[in-house]
Design a protein around this motif. Sequence first.
Motif, PDB file in Angstrom:
ATOM      1  N   MET A 181       0.843  -1.187   0.000  1.00  0.00           N
ATOM      2  CA  MET A 181       0.000   0.000   0.000  1.00  0.00           C
ATOM      3  C   MET A 181       0.886   1.247   0.000  1.00  0.00           C
ATOM      4  SD  MET A 181      -2.754   1.384   2.809  1.00  0.00           S
ATOM      5  CE  MET A 181      -1.631   2.217   3.917  1.00  0.00           C
ATOM      6  N   THR A 182       0.636   2.136  -0.914  1.00  0.00           N
ATOM      7  CA  THR A 182       1.357   3.403  -0.978  1.00  0.00           C
ATOM      8  C   THR A 182       0.566   4.440  -0.195  1.00  0.00           C
ATOM      9  OG1 THR A 182       2.153   2.847  -3.175  1.00  0.00           O
ATOM     10  CG2 THR A 182       2.289   5.152  -2.522  1.00  0.00           C
ATOM     11  N   SER A 183       1.264   5.166   0.659  1.00  0.00           N
ATOM     12  CA  SER A 183       0.601   6.230   1.412  1.00  0.00           C
ATOM     13  C   SER A 183       1.447   7.488   1.317  1.00  0.00           C
ATOM     14  CB  SER A 183       0.383   5.812   2.871  1.00  0.00           C
ATOM     15  OG  SER A 183       1.628   5.611   3.509  1.00  0.00           O
ATOM     16  N   VAL A 184       0.825   8.593   1.673  1.00  0.00           N
ATOM     17  CA  VAL A 184       1.491   9.891   1.640  1.00  0.00           C
ATOM     18  C   VAL A 184       1.064  10.672   2.879  1.00  0.00           C
ATOM     19  CG1 VAL A 184      -0.322  10.918   0.215  1.00  0.00           C
ATOM     20  CG2 VAL A 184       1.941  11.927   0.203  1.00  0.00           C
ATOM     21  N   ASN A 185       1.998  11.405   3.469  1.00  0.00           N
ATOM     22  CA  ASN A 185       1.624  12.205   4.636  1.00  0.00           C
ATOM     23  C   ASN A 185       1.173  13.592   4.193  1.00  0.00           C
ATOM     24  OD1 ASN A 185       3.941  13.892   4.350  1.00  0.00           O
ATOM     25  ND2 ASN A 185       5.174  12.434   5.506  1.00  0.00           N
ATOM     26  N   ALA A 186       0.609  14.333   5.126  1.00  0.00           N
ATOM     27  CA  ALA A 186       0.032  15.645   4.811  1.00  0.00           C
ATOM     28  C   ALA A 186       1.079  16.617   4.264  1.00  0.00           C
ATOM     29  CB  ALA A 186      -0.640  16.231   6.049  1.00  0.00           C
ATOM     30  N   LYS A 187       2.271  16.603   4.834  1.00  0.00           N
ATOM     31  CA  LYS A 187       3.327  17.520   4.390  1.00  0.00           C
ATOM     32  C   LYS A 187       3.685  17.248   2.923  1.00  0.00           C
ATOM     33  CE  LYS A 187       8.023  18.949   5.539  1.00  0.00           C
ATOM     34  NZ  LYS A 187       9.181  18.732   6.422  1.00  0.00           N
ATOM     35  N   THR A 188       3.820  15.976   2.572  1.00  0.00           N
ATOM     36  CA  THR A 188       4.147  15.609   1.192  1.00  0.00           C
ATOM     37  C   THR A 188       3.014  15.983   0.250  1.00  0.00           C
ATOM     38  OG1 THR A 188       5.568  13.819   1.979  1.00  0.00           O
ATOM     39  CG2 THR A 188       4.820  13.700  -0.312  1.00  0.00           C
ATOM     40  N   LEU A 189       1.769  15.737   0.675  1.00  0.00           N
ATOM     41  CA  LEU A 189       0.642  16.089  -0.181  1.00  0.00           C
ATOM     42  C   LEU A 189       0.607  17.592  -0.441  1.00  0.00           C
ATOM     43  CD1 LEU A 189      -1.836  15.479  -1.837  1.00  0.00           C
ATOM     44  CD2 LEU A 189      -3.193  15.519   0.276  1.00  0.00           C
ATOM     45  N   LYS A 190       0.887  18.398   0.574  1.00  0.00           N
ATOM     46  CA  LYS A 190       0.908  19.853   0.368  1.00  0.00           C
ATOM     47  C   LYS A 190       1.952  20.224  -0.683  1.00  0.00           C
ATOM     48  CE  LYS A 190       1.315  21.230   4.672  1.00  0.00           C
ATOM     49  NZ  LYS A 190       1.384  22.097   5.859  1.00  0.00           N
ATOM     50  N   LEU A 191       3.124  19.598  -0.629  1.00  0.00           N
ATOM     51  CA  LEU A 191       4.163  19.853  -1.631  1.00  0.00           C
ATOM     52  C   LEU A 191       3.700  19.414  -3.018  1.00  0.00           C
ATOM     53  CD1 LEU A 191       7.409  18.730   0.242  1.00  0.00           C
ATOM     54  CD2 LEU A 191       6.812  21.046  -0.475  1.00  0.00           C
ATOM     55  N   TRP A 192       3.129  18.230  -3.101  1.00  0.00           N
ATOM     56  CA  TRP A 192       2.651  17.715  -4.384  1.00  0.00           C
ATOM     57  C   TRP A 192       1.597  18.639  -4.985  1.00  0.00           C
ATOM     58  CZ3 TRP A 192       1.692  11.720  -3.828  1.00  0.00           C
ATOM     59  CH2 TRP A 192       2.925  11.063  -3.682  1.00  0.00           C
ATOM     60  N   MET A 193       0.716  19.145  -4.145  1.00  0.00           N
ATOM     61  CA  MET A 193      -0.351  20.008  -4.650  1.00  0.00           C
ATOM     62  C   MET A 193       0.223  21.289  -5.248  1.00  0.00           C
ATOM     63  SD  MET A 193      -3.330  19.380  -1.821  1.00  0.00           S
ATOM     64  CE  MET A 193      -4.702  20.084  -2.737  1.00  0.00           C
ATOM     65  N   ASP A 194       1.351  21.730  -4.732  1.00  0.00           N
ATOM     66  CA  ASP A 194       1.994  22.934  -5.261  1.00  0.00           C
ATOM     67  C   ASP A 194       2.849  22.643  -6.493  1.00  0.00           C
ATOM     68  OD1 ASP A 194       0.899  24.510  -3.274  1.00  0.00           O
ATOM     69  OD2 ASP A 194       2.639  24.337  -1.949  1.00  0.00           O
ATOM     70  N   GLN A 195       3.394  21.429  -6.595  1.00  0.00           N
ATOM     71  CA  GLN A 195       4.411  21.165  -7.595  1.00  0.00           C
ATOM     72  C   GLN A 195       4.039  20.144  -8.661  1.00  0.00           C
ATOM     73  OE1 GLN A 195       7.647  19.884  -5.146  1.00  0.00           O
ATOM     74  NE2 GLN A 195       8.066  21.915  -4.357  1.00  0.00           N
ATOM     75  N   ARG A 196       3.159  19.210  -8.373  1.00  0.00           N
ATOM     76  CA  ARG A 196       2.936  18.090  -9.277  1.00  0.00           C
ATOM     77  C   ARG A 196       1.840  18.345 -10.283  1.00  0.00           C
ATOM     78  NH1 ARG A 196       3.528  11.923  -7.052  1.00  0.00           N
ATOM     79  NH2 ARG A 196       5.754  11.994  -7.221  1.00  0.00           N
ATOM     80  N   GLU A 197       2.182  18.222 -11.527  1.00  0.00           N
ATOM     81  CA  GLU A 197       1.183  18.275 -12.592  1.00  0.00           C
ATOM     82  C   GLU A 197       0.520  16.907 -12.655  1.00  0.00           C
ATOM     83  OE1 GLU A 197       1.004  20.519 -15.569  1.00  0.00           O
ATOM     84  OE2 GLU A 197       2.208  22.087 -14.656  1.00  0.00           O
ATOM     85  N   GLY A 198      -0.714  16.874 -13.060  1.00  0.00           N
ATOM     86  CA  GLY A 198      -1.407  15.602 -13.212  1.00  0.00           C
ATOM     87  C   GLY A 198      -1.792  14.958 -11.897  1.00  0.00           C
ATOM     88  N   LEU A 199      -1.905  15.769 -10.813  1.00  0.00           N
ATOM     89  CA  LEU A 199      -2.314  15.250  -9.508  1.00  0.00           C
ATOM     90  C   LEU A 199      -3.812  15.448  -9.336  1.00  0.00           C
ATOM     91  CD1 LEU A 199      -1.651  14.191  -6.599  1.00  0.00           C
ATOM     92  CD2 LEU A 199      -1.425  16.592  -5.952  1.00  0.00           C
ATOM     93  N   THR A 200      -4.485  14.395  -8.927  1.00  0.00           N
ATOM     94  CA  THR A 200      -5.907  14.477  -8.617  1.00  0.00           C
ATOM     95  C   THR A 200      -6.101  13.965  -7.197  1.00  0.00           C
ATOM     96  OG1 THR A 200      -6.426  13.963 -10.927  1.00  0.00           O
ATOM     97  CG2 THR A 200      -8.239  13.819  -9.350  1.00  0.00           C
ATOM     98  N   VAL A 201      -6.728  14.769  -6.348  1.00  0.00           N
ATOM     99  CA  VAL A 201      -7.043  14.356  -4.977  1.00  0.00           C
ATOM    100  C   VAL A 201      -8.523  13.993  -4.961  1.00  0.00           C
ATOM    101  CG1 VAL A 201      -7.099  15.040  -2.544  1.00  0.00           C
ATOM    102  CG2 VAL A 201      -5.267  15.883  -4.040  1.00  0.00           C
TER     103      VAL A 201
END
Length: 190
Positions: A1-21
Motif C-alpha cells: 500500500m502506498t501512502s502519503v503524509n500531509a506535508k508531502t501532499l501539500k508539496l505535491w499540490m503545489d508542484q505536481r502536474e497531473g495530480l488528482t485528490v
Amino acid sequence: MTSVNAKTLKLWMDQREGLTVIDVRTAHEFSNIHIRGSYNVPLAMLAEHAEEIADRVGEHVVLVCQSGVRAVQAQQKLAPLGISTVAVLEGGVNGFAAAGGDVVRGSQVWDIERQVRFTAGSLVLASLLGGKFLSPKMVSLAGGIGAGLTVSALTNTCAMGKALSALPWNRTRPVPTKEETFSTLPDQKK
C-alpha cells in the motif's frame, strides 16, 4: 500500500502536474470539511466506475477519507488500472487540516452517534437530578434510556439516532449521481 503524509501532499499540490485528490467520503462528510481542490467521488461510486475514473484522472491520485479505511478500499480498485501513483493520505482530511493544509469547512454538524450519546447522557442526567429534587418517579426515565440503549446494541438499530437524523440540521446531502460526480471530476487525459 502506498501512502502519503500531509506535508508531502501539500508539496505535491503545489508542484505536481497531473495530480488528482479524490475524497471518497459521502457527500455530507465532504460538505462538512474537505481539502481545497479535491473531488468528491463517494466510495460506492468509485467502486462501480473505477475504470471510467481511471481514464479521466491524471498520473498521480491521492485518495482521502476520514481514517484511511475507505481510501485503502478505493486504492485497491484504482491501483491495478495503470495510474502511476495511487496513494492514500495518512491521517485523512482531519490530519491534513491539523498539519496546516488548506481545507474548506462547511457547516459543522456532529455525527449522529455523537448526538445520540449527548442526548442519552443529558436525558439520564436530567432524570437523575429530577428524581433527586422533583419526583422519585423521574428516575424511571434513566431506566428507559438504559433499556433503549441495550436494545439498540442487541439489534444493531438505533431509534434515537433515527429520530435525530430527521432533524433539519441532520438532513444529509443526496448521493450524487454518476453524471453529477463526473461533471466535477476533471478529464486530465484529454
